[in-house]
Design an enzyme around this catalytic site. Structure first.
Site, PDB file in Angstrom:
ATOM      1  N   GLY A   1      76.906 -12.414  56.477  1.00  0.00           N
ATOM      2  CA  GLY A   1      77.391 -11.651  55.340  1.00  0.00           C
ATOM      3  C   GLY A   1      76.244 -11.351  54.387  1.00  0.00           C
ATOM      4  O   GLY A   1      75.238 -12.066  54.358  1.00  0.00           O
ATOM      5  N   CYS A   2      76.399 -10.303  53.593  1.00  0.00           N
ATOM      6  CA  CYS A   2      75.308  -9.901  52.707  1.00  0.00           C
ATOM      7  C   CYS A   2      75.033 -10.967  51.649  1.00  0.00           C
ATOM      8  O   CYS A   2      73.901 -11.474  51.540  1.00  0.00           O
ATOM      9  CB  CYS A   2      75.599  -8.542  52.074  1.00  0.00           C
ATOM     10  SG  CYS A   2      77.210  -8.389  51.265  1.00  0.00           S
ATOM     11  N   TYR A   3      76.025 -11.323  50.869  1.00  0.00           N
ATOM     12  CA  TYR A   3      75.804 -12.300  49.806  1.00  0.00           C
ATOM     13  C   TYR A   3      75.264 -13.638  50.322  1.00  0.00           C
ATOM     14  O   TYR A   3      74.329 -14.197  49.737  1.00  0.00           O
ATOM     15  CB  TYR A   3      77.107 -12.562  49.044  1.00  0.00           C
ATOM     16  CG  TYR A   3      77.560 -11.471  48.115  1.00  0.00           C
ATOM     17  CD1 TYR A   3      76.777 -11.076  47.031  1.00  0.00           C
ATOM     18  CD2 TYR A   3      78.805 -10.865  48.281  1.00  0.00           C
ATOM     19  CE1 TYR A   3      77.221 -10.096  46.149  1.00  0.00           C
ATOM     20  CE2 TYR A   3      79.247  -9.886  47.403  1.00  0.00           C
ATOM     21  CZ  TYR A   3      78.457  -9.504  46.340  1.00  0.00           C
ATOM     22  OH  TYR A   3      78.901  -8.543  45.465  1.00  0.00           O
TER      23      TYR A   3
ATOM     24  N   THR B   1      73.374 -14.355  52.781  1.00  0.00           N
ATOM     25  CA  THR B   1      72.017 -14.307  53.320  1.00  0.00           C
ATOM     26  C   THR B   1      70.997 -14.827  52.319  1.00  0.00           C
ATOM     27  O   THR B   1      70.185 -15.720  52.627  1.00  0.00           O
ATOM     28  CB  THR B   1      71.663 -12.870  53.746  1.00  0.00           C
ATOM     29  OG1 THR B   1      72.477 -12.500  54.866  1.00  0.00           O
ATOM     30  CG2 THR B   1      70.195 -12.755  54.137  1.00  0.00           C
TER      31      THR B   1
ATOM     32  N   GLY C   1      70.933  -7.468  54.238  1.00  0.00           N
ATOM     33  CA  GLY C   1      72.290  -7.936  54.032  1.00  0.00           C
ATOM     34  C   GLY C   1      73.307  -7.389  55.012  1.00  0.00           C
ATOM     35  O   GLY C   1      74.465  -7.792  54.981  1.00  0.00           O
TER      36      GLY C   1
END
Length: 318
Positions: free
Chosen positions: A122-124, A126, A293
């Site tokens: 997931g982006c957050y 990372t 992300g």
């Protein structure tokens, strides 16, 4: 893949934001052959199944439920089954899937390269994972320490509905969300950061398309050995020394950081802001929520899975 031929890739869900950016990145790579279904066949399961049997790797850019269906379809092909890289949340903490963050540990890239099934991060999480995991592994941050992660993303990180609201001008310029404290990224954040205590995660979104900041405040006098900001920086710098897509940089003296500087790249910058007298620090990660992300990270993993060199960026890093 026949000897002498280039590997082929099918993006299931290529019309979405992540899928489009993966496709744009792969279109720059002559070492990969892109395959697609005609528009009329995109919801035809037999056509999809037939194409899956012909390609070397399938990238799933779908909602969780649809990803599970497509992953099961690929697995049902037996000897003709392609490798699968999933960009949804469906398999990120599944024991049979390898987590697609090559910099997670020294051997993670090799695990990804050997895996038939990889779940894209997931982006957050990372940025938060790359900040926290080295400190946990070094024993400088206890696994049960109370952690809060605050983050802001451009609106392209929020899915189709959020993108539509911002592009229509009906969304607020800034808002916190996920305040029910049950955000779907928390399980992977906790698992791969090596935390035993569930962290508090508060995401937010701003009125700009791309760019992400993760920030994690720490009271240094509560950590074993009462480390300095320089100690934290040194641990991060040593962990990621020589890694292509991770830079550990000095925190700007201005005490300010903006989120969009790495847009279009697969780079992530990690830094430690600190006050040695007050014994406080803030760990910060900056990256493109659609680069490292999401889409850039997926192309990086795809290259490892297929054993080829690929261009992960849409532009040159600043």
């Amino acid at each position: 893949m026949a000897q002498g031929t280039i590997p082929s890739v099918f993006i299931d869900g290529e019309a979405g934001t992540t899928g489009l950016q993966i496709r744009d990145r792969l279109a720059r790579n002559s070492a990969v052959g892109l395959r697609s279904l005609p528009d009329a066949d995109r919801k035809n399961p037999e056509a999809k199944r037939a194409l899956m049997a012909e390609v070397d790797l399938v990238v799933l850019c779908l909602p969780d439920a649809a990803s599970k269906e497509s992953a099961a379809m690929a697995a049902s092909l037996g000897a003709d089954a392609p490798k699968v890289l999933d960009a949804s949340t469906a398999f990120r903490v599944h024991p049979d899937w390898v987590y697609g963050l090559p910099e997670l540990t020294p051997d993670q890239a090799a695990l990804i390269a050997a895996a038939p099934r990889v779940s894209n991060p997931g982006c957050y999480p990372t940025g938060a994972i790359l900040l926290l995991r080295p400190l946990v592994d070094a024993g400088i941050l206890p696994a049960d320490h109370p952690i809060s992660v605050n983050a802001i993303s451009g609106y392209t990180g929020g899915g189709k509905a959020m993108v539509a609201e911002y592009e229509a001008g009906t969304a607020p310029e800034f808002e916190l969300y996920g305040l029910g404290l049950g955000h779907k990224h928390v399980p992977e954040l906790q698992a791969y950061a090596g935390l035993t205590r569930r962290p508090i995660f508060v995401p937010s979104v701003g009125d700009y398309a791309q760019g992400m900041l993760d920030s994690i405040p720490l009271h240094l006098d509560l950590l074993p050995g009462s480390p300095s900001p320089a100690d934290l920086h040194a641990i991060l710098a040593e962990r990621y020394r020589g890694m292509e897509f991770v830079r550990v940089i000095e925190a700007p003296a201005s005490g300010k950081i903006e989120p969009q500087a790495l847009n279009g790249t697969n780079m992530i910058e990690l830094m430690v802001f600190g006050h040695p007298v007050q014994r406080q620090a803030v760990l910060v990660a900056r990256f493109d929520n659609l680069g490292k992300g999401a889409s850039g990270a997926a192309v990086q993993c795809l290259g490892l899975m297929l054993g080829i060199e690929v261009e992960t960026a849409l532009s040159v890093a600043a």
